[in-house]
Scaffold this motif. Sequence first.
Motif, PDB file in Angstrom:
ATOM      1  N   ASN A 154       0.900  -0.850   0.102  1.00  0.00           N
ATOM      2  CA  ASN A 154      -0.093   0.231  -0.401  1.00  0.00           C
ATOM      3  C   ASN A 154       1.394   1.377  -0.243  1.00  0.00           C
ATOM      4  OD1 ASN A 154      -2.333  -1.315  -0.139  1.00  0.00           O
ATOM      5  ND2 ASN A 154      -2.003  -1.682   2.687  1.00  0.00           N
ATOM      6  N   GLY A 155       2.288   0.915  -0.361  1.00  0.00           N
ATOM      7  CA  GLY A 155       3.074   2.077  -0.374  1.00  0.00           C
ATOM      8  C   GLY A 155       3.342   2.478   1.316  1.00  0.00           C
ATOM      9  N   VAL A 156       4.640   3.060   1.754  1.00  0.00           N
ATOM     10  CA  VAL A 156       5.515   3.922   2.422  1.00  0.00           C
ATOM     11  C   VAL A 156       5.814   5.311   3.202  1.00  0.00           C
ATOM     12  CG1 VAL A 156       7.283   3.281   3.905  1.00  0.00           C
ATOM     13  CG2 VAL A 156       6.702   1.249   2.358  1.00  0.00           C
ATOM     14  N   ILE A 157       4.929   5.585   3.869  1.00  0.00           N
ATOM     15  CA  ILE A 157       5.637   7.228   4.399  1.00  0.00           C
ATOM     16  C   ILE A 157       6.613   7.226   5.234  1.00  0.00           C
ATOM     17  CG2 ILE A 157       4.513   9.722   5.505  1.00  0.00           C
ATOM     18  CD1 ILE A 157       1.888   8.230   4.230  1.00  0.00           C
ATOM     19  N   VAL A 158       8.110   7.579   4.890  1.00  0.00           N
ATOM     20  CA  VAL A 158       9.579   7.379   5.442  1.00  0.00           C
ATOM     21  C   VAL A 158       8.940   8.848   6.250  1.00  0.00           C
ATOM     22  CG1 VAL A 158      11.559   6.872   5.640  1.00  0.00           C
ATOM     23  CG2 VAL A 158      10.087   5.319   3.860  1.00  0.00           C
ATOM     24  N   ILE A 159       9.651   8.598   7.655  1.00  0.00           N
ATOM     25  CA  ILE A 159       9.219  10.101   8.223  1.00  0.00           C
ATOM     26  C   ILE A 159      10.451  10.167   8.845  1.00  0.00           C
ATOM     27  CG2 ILE A 159       8.400  11.243  10.546  1.00  0.00           C
ATOM     28  CD1 ILE A 159       5.794  10.363   9.600  1.00  0.00           C
ATOM     29  N   THR A 160      11.416  11.319   9.268  1.00  0.00           N
ATOM     30  CA  THR A 160      12.477  11.243   9.372  1.00  0.00           C
ATOM     31  C   THR A 160      12.285  12.451  10.132  1.00  0.00           C
ATOM     32  OG1 THR A 160      13.699  10.462   7.783  1.00  0.00           O
ATOM     33  CG2 THR A 160      14.937  11.465   9.448  1.00  0.00           C
ATOM     34  N   THR A 161      12.923  12.583  11.785  1.00  0.00           N
ATOM     35  CA  THR A 161      12.513  13.583  12.684  1.00  0.00           C
ATOM     36  C   THR A 161      14.004  13.980  12.148  1.00  0.00           C
ATOM     37  OG1 THR A 161      13.531  12.314  14.215  1.00  0.00           O
ATOM     38  CG2 THR A 161      11.305  12.076  14.499  1.00  0.00           C
ATOM     39  N   LYS A 162      14.120  15.372  13.647  1.00  0.00           N
ATOM     40  CA  LYS A 162      15.059  16.256  13.089  1.00  0.00           C
ATOM     41  C   LYS A 162      16.183  15.442  14.380  1.00  0.00           C
ATOM     42  CE  LYS A 162      12.213  20.519  12.630  1.00  0.00           C
ATOM     43  NZ  LYS A 162      11.484  22.030  12.409  1.00  0.00           N
ATOM     44  N   LYS A 163      16.889  16.211  13.917  1.00  0.00           N
ATOM     45  CA  LYS A 163      18.290  15.341  14.545  1.00  0.00           C
ATOM     46  C   LYS A 163      19.448  16.696  15.302  1.00  0.00           C
ATOM     47  CE  LYS A 163      17.333  11.517  14.343  1.00  0.00           C
ATOM     48  NZ  LYS A 163      15.921  10.981  12.850  1.00  0.00           N
ATOM     49  N   GLY A 164      19.606  16.328  16.179  1.00  0.00           N
ATOM     50  CA  GLY A 164      21.206  17.382  16.330  1.00  0.00           C
ATOM     51  C   GLY A 164      22.183  17.777  15.391  1.00  0.00           C
ATOM     52  N   ARG A 165      23.119  18.922  15.656  1.00  0.00           N
ATOM     53  CA  ARG A 165      24.006  19.017  14.353  1.00  0.00           C
ATOM     54  C   ARG A 165      24.958  19.630  15.616  1.00  0.00           C
ATOM     55  NH1 ARG A 165      19.531  22.370  13.398  1.00  0.00           N
ATOM     56  NH2 ARG A 165      20.057  24.793  13.453  1.00  0.00           N
ATOM     57  N   SER A 166      26.633  19.742  14.287  1.00  0.00           N
ATOM     58  CA  SER A 166      27.305  20.462  15.503  1.00  0.00           C
ATOM     59  C   SER A 166      27.312  21.931  15.078  1.00  0.00           C
ATOM     60  CB  SER A 166      28.673  20.590  14.055  1.00  0.00           C
ATOM     61  OG  SER A 166      29.318  21.258  14.877  1.00  0.00           O
ATOM     62  N   THR A 167      26.955  22.094  16.308  1.00  0.00           N
ATOM     63  CA  THR A 167      27.089  24.164  16.365  1.00  0.00           C
ATOM     64  C   THR A 167      27.917  24.493  17.399  1.00  0.00           C
ATOM     65  OG1 THR A 167      25.569  23.587  18.469  1.00  0.00           O
ATOM     66  CG2 THR A 167      24.574  23.435  16.600  1.00  0.00           C
ATOM     67  N   GLY A 168      29.551  24.092  16.872  1.00  0.00           N
ATOM     68  CA  GLY A 168      30.597  24.320  17.960  1.00  0.00           C
ATOM     69  C   GLY A 168      30.397  24.574  19.697  1.00  0.00           C
ATOM     70  N   GLY A 169      29.934  23.614  19.195  1.00  0.00           N
ATOM     71  CA  GLY A 169      29.831  23.293  21.597  1.00  0.00           C
ATOM     72  C   GLY A 169      28.371  24.429  21.814  1.00  0.00           C
ATOM     73  N   ARG A 170      27.761  24.939  20.874  1.00  0.00           N
ATOM     74  CA  ARG A 170      26.541  26.014  21.852  1.00  0.00           C
ATOM     75  C   ARG A 170      25.173  25.367  21.499  1.00  0.00           C
ATOM     76  NH1 ARG A 170      27.119  31.909  20.012  1.00  0.00           N
ATOM     77  NH2 ARG A 170      25.679  32.304  21.426  1.00  0.00           N
ATOM     78  N   ALA A 171      24.680  25.793  22.223  1.00  0.00           N
ATOM     79  CA  ALA A 171      23.118  25.633  22.405  1.00  0.00           C
ATOM     80  C   ALA A 171      22.445  26.077  21.304  1.00  0.00           C
ATOM     81  CB  ALA A 171      22.364  24.605  23.337  1.00  0.00           C
ATOM     82  N   ARG A 172      21.225  25.761  20.917  1.00  0.00           N
ATOM     83  CA  ARG A 172      20.849  26.547  19.941  1.00  0.00           C
ATOM     84  C   ARG A 172      19.421  26.076  20.185  1.00  0.00           C
ATOM     85  NH1 ARG A 172      23.430  29.080  16.506  1.00  0.00           N
ATOM     86  NH2 ARG A 172      25.118  29.183  15.781  1.00  0.00           N
ATOM     87  N   THR A 173      18.028  26.786  20.206  1.00  0.00           N
ATOM     88  CA  THR A 173      16.635  26.814  20.237  1.00  0.00           C
ATOM     89  C   THR A 173      16.247  27.223  19.397  1.00  0.00           C
ATOM     90  OG1 THR A 173      17.426  28.129  23.015  1.00  0.00           O
ATOM     91  CG2 THR A 173      15.311  27.784  22.027  1.00  0.00           C
ATOM     92  N   ASP A 174      14.576  26.405  19.269  1.00  0.00           N
ATOM     93  CA  ASP A 174      14.076  26.389  17.908  1.00  0.00           C
ATOM     94  C   ASP A 174      12.821  26.884  18.924  1.00  0.00           C
ATOM     95  OD1 ASP A 174      12.997  26.559  15.575  1.00  0.00           O
ATOM     96  OD2 ASP A 174      13.548  24.868  14.881  1.00  0.00           O
ATOM     97  N   PHE A 175      11.469  28.162  18.664  1.00  0.00           N
ATOM     98  CA  PHE A 175      10.730  27.879  19.196  1.00  0.00           C
ATOM     99  C   PHE A 175       9.685  28.339  18.001  1.00  0.00           C
ATOM    100  CE2 PHE A 175       7.621  30.688  20.867  1.00  0.00           C
ATOM    101  CZ  PHE A 175       7.047  30.345  21.759  1.00  0.00           C
ATOM    102  N   ASN A 176       8.592  27.566  18.133  1.00  0.00           N
ATOM    103  CA  ASN A 176       7.752  27.655  17.425  1.00  0.00           C
ATOM    104  C   ASN A 176       6.332  27.641  18.011  1.00  0.00           C
ATOM    105  OD1 ASN A 176       5.542  27.880  14.792  1.00  0.00           O
ATOM    106  ND2 ASN A 176       5.874  25.702  14.307  1.00  0.00           N
ATOM    107  N   THR A 177       5.346  28.530  17.771  1.00  0.00           N
ATOM    108  CA  THR A 177       3.675  28.392  18.331  1.00  0.00           C
ATOM    109  C   THR A 177       2.468  28.638  17.326  1.00  0.00           C
ATOM    110  OG1 THR A 177       2.755  29.170  20.067  1.00  0.00           O
ATOM    111  CG2 THR A 177       4.170  31.081  19.353  1.00  0.00           C
ATOM    112  N   VAL A 178       1.787  28.148  17.651  1.00  0.00           N
ATOM    113  CA  VAL A 178       0.408  28.495  16.810  1.00  0.00           C
ATOM    114  C   VAL A 178      -0.826  28.518  17.428  1.00  0.00           C
ATOM    115  CG1 VAL A 178      -0.917  27.513  14.813  1.00  0.00           C
ATOM    116  CG2 VAL A 178       2.247  27.031  14.768  1.00  0.00           C
ATOM    117  N   PHE A 179      -1.829  29.743  17.297  1.00  0.00           N
ATOM    118  CA  PHE A 179      -2.623  29.822  18.041  1.00  0.00           C
ATOM    119  C   PHE A 179      -3.690  30.098  16.654  1.00  0.00           C
ATOM    120  CE2 PHE A 179      -5.602  32.570  19.423  1.00  0.00           C
ATOM    121  CZ  PHE A 179      -6.275  31.415  20.887  1.00  0.00           C
ATOM    122  N   THR A 180      -5.172  29.553  16.845  1.00  0.00           N
ATOM    123  CA  THR A 180      -5.949  29.075  15.812  1.00  0.00           C
ATOM    124  C   THR A 180      -7.076  29.368  16.476  1.00  0.00           C
ATOM    125  OG1 THR A 180      -6.285  26.977  15.230  1.00  0.00           O
ATOM    126  CG2 THR A 180      -4.098  28.230  13.862  1.00  0.00           C
TER     127      THR A 180
END
Length: 977
Positions: A154-180
């Motif tokens: 029936n087909g396949v839906i392959v989901i790849t989630t977000k992963k960490g990456r090199s940031t030079g040893g610093r933490a980076r913050t990602d923020f997303n908000t939706v209000f409807t």
Amino acid sequence: MTLNGGSITHDFQLTAAPTQLTGVVVTALGLTREKSQLGTAQQQITSSELNTTKSLNIIDQMQGKVSGVQITSSGTQGGSTNIVIRGQNSITGNNNPLFVVDGVAVSNAARGGHPSGAYDYGSAINDINPDDIETMTVLKGPNAAALYGSRAANGVIVITTKKGRSTGGRARTDFNTVFTLDTPSRLWDYQNEYGQGAGGEFSFLDGQGSGTHDDLDQSFGPRFKGQPIHQFTDGADPSVKSPWVAHPDNVKSYFQLGRTASTTLAVAGGTDRANARLSVGSDNVSGLIPNNFFQKTSGVLSGNLQVSDQFSTNATVQYIRNTARNRPGTGYNVGILEQFIWFGRNVDMNALKNYKLGAATNAGPEDREFSWNYNFHNNPFWLQDENPLYDARDRVILSASASYRLLDWLNASFSPGSDISRYNIDQRWSHGNLNWTDPSYAGGFNFINDYRNENSTNLLLTANRGLTSSIQFNGTVGGNLRNEQATSNQQTTNGLSVAGIYNVSNAAITPTLNQSVSQRQVNSAYGSGAFTWNGWWTVEGTTRNDWSSTLPRGQNSYFYPSVNTSLVLSDALPALRTHGVSYLKVRGSVAQVGNDAPPYQLATVYNGNSNKFAGLPQFSLSDVIANPNLKPENTRSAEGGIELGLLDGRVTLDASYYGKTTRDQIFNIAISPTSGFSLKAINAGRIDNKGVEALLTLVPLRSPRGVDWTSTFNYTKNNSKVVTLAPGIDRIILGSTWNTNTEARVGEPYGAIFGYSFLRDSATGQLITRGGLTQRGPLKVLGNVQPKWVGSWNNSLSFRSYSLNVLVDMRRGGQFFSVSNWFGDYAGVTKASLHGREVDWNKPGIVVQGIDASTCQSSKTAANGMLICVGGTANKDTVTAENYFQSIFPPVETAIYTNNWLKLREVRFGIELPQRLVNRLNAQAANIAFVGRNLWMSTNVPNIDPEFSYTIGNYQGAEFAALPNPRSIGVSIRVTP
């Protein structure tokens, strides 16, 4: 841009291009490949494309963005969205694609609703937080998914989630908000000329029939003229009367303004050798229906570790808690909208909010809530407030991988994974509930506990090396071990001793107990090999063999191969590029996929009964004759495609033509009851699917001044046909309501609608009447659920810091049975039901155009079930509108609608915040956007939203009291590190 050693700032504008012709994409088994070397059809959606707007169901957010895929929203918030890729393969089995998250096959199990009445608890894929998705790759059909085995047909839906990456040893913050803010996308166009009652008469006394038609839930009563009539709001004294007027917005006022707040906060960071990402998401939804809430909390932790130059590991763990309170029911008896179809247009909805006044207030039953009708309905506010329904799913998805580079061109990996969930439903019915409890007792309950656990382990070798200066080899060899376990326990009673105590010890009627256990194990070995010559011609073959525990021992092995090829003609023939062709690739593939049986189909077993006889346990033999010789189902597929780029990529096309056939289907057929059984499991049947899918992208504007416009057209057309079933069997019923079936019928597309027609003259096709009323004709095929085609038009415009995305979604063709409109006419609440009572309840009446059966000089039944009427004359009898509409039963011809619609599915207007402000947030970018979903619709279907689904199963095409899909308008804020 010149580099001179100083600080340089440069803005880059990315243009959306859904038709990706080249580049690295995720393929089967989560491996990455160069798209130009793939001989199969697939399409990849990025996180930004998926999250243009927000929906409770991740599948809804795919709508209109992938060709070859048909997605039907539930309508019910939190309900089941049905998704089918390239048509249905299985007659009675699962036709949904396989979902794979980070290499782990995950469940999309659902407890769906039904047009005859049930609760739609949604499907398990709703648990996934779309903000955590990096890419979603759709492998279309068995050709692209052969390496995934049985469930890939029936087909396949392959989901790849977000992963960490090199940031030079610093933490980076990602923020997303939706209000409807959410409102119903469509409400009924009611008539407001006549109120409750029958024959033009009504007066309320006790709501149970003691008054004049006060037991009826229809609107064929007196015309609204402001005349004084005693109504349910006038108390117990019948001498008190109030003006007889319509309440045009009584249904609209029942709905509340919904609110959706969704937020995801993620922190990622690390180095090239070790990095991680942690995200926490929260969805809080106040539904359109009063006292209805949804809440989802999710957390994802992933990490990557490069232990050495040869050895690396990664792991991801997801935890989701998905809960709901007081989901509205769907369908007949249960659907919250049912009593707004069987309804009085005089009913004051605001008065019903005071249900705690009690029925004695208007001389109703002493133990009931205050309401407008005590014969058929409970007060709609009481239903939501006093019958608590709570469901919660706790789920953990685990995936891990260890990879070792044996040679420069050879890697070995070991990847275990699990999907574990517990789902609890706690449903409580108060005393006085008309549909679920025995009125002699004090209420009831229904408790359900589901547990699912799927474990899989993969061992994989991958090779990628040049065999010669012109031939590149890419191959895999692996094995998989999969174990599935599912259990379900249920306790139900419709009678309690004491009201308000929902405990087994308080059951006055012995609870019904149900318990089921299902286990399955599949062992697999697989491999693939791809050879690429000079970078432009690739030939690939795949093989897989499964051994399934659900097939007979010694016959449980099944093998299936595939072959595909791709040819990049623009590289093979460089002269093409001088004629405006920037890219040209042709591809083709053939594949075969097997499928095993559901568990426990090989031997007829005894089923236990929770009730004892004289203290002894009871067992009964199953009424299904099992088949110890079952074979695996078999799907064979072939496809060809073209990928074309013109004018330096400003025109791109990705199109495919495919055909597939599924044989040896496993299903139950009805047998003579004299055998002592009712059903028998067999291998039989054949379904064919053929179709065309295309994704065309145009870039009308691409300006150095920052003006860009990308326009994408999506087209999907699938033709299905049930070729054979079994000897002596020409149909299998997929589902039924009100004498109308959705069927797999030989010679018809899958999903034929079969029901009663009107009786007609066999020679002229005119209606046959008797006493001025239509007559019931034979059962016949009245339509089919399959669309002629589905499509979309997606536009993305950007100018400097501004962007606009607009998605229009459309469907043409196919039919469905609208029980809502059928009974809405019967109950006299629709505007259509004003026909024949334009002057008064009985004036001018209706004269049906047809032949009066009483005037036939002779008549007999034709071979097709119609009437051969000799010498008949035109009908001249006049009937009232009430008699006319209520005689259209059980024929359903008038309730079969062609399912055409056009929707403004998504709108997003975004603004990139100035860089000086973004810098203060320690971010790279920040965006604020105004978003909208399901903003507008055009359809030929009256009163309802024709896009509905109660289940992810095969019973589609029948509707009653379906809730409209929500219209959402709101704001989104994204901050990107």
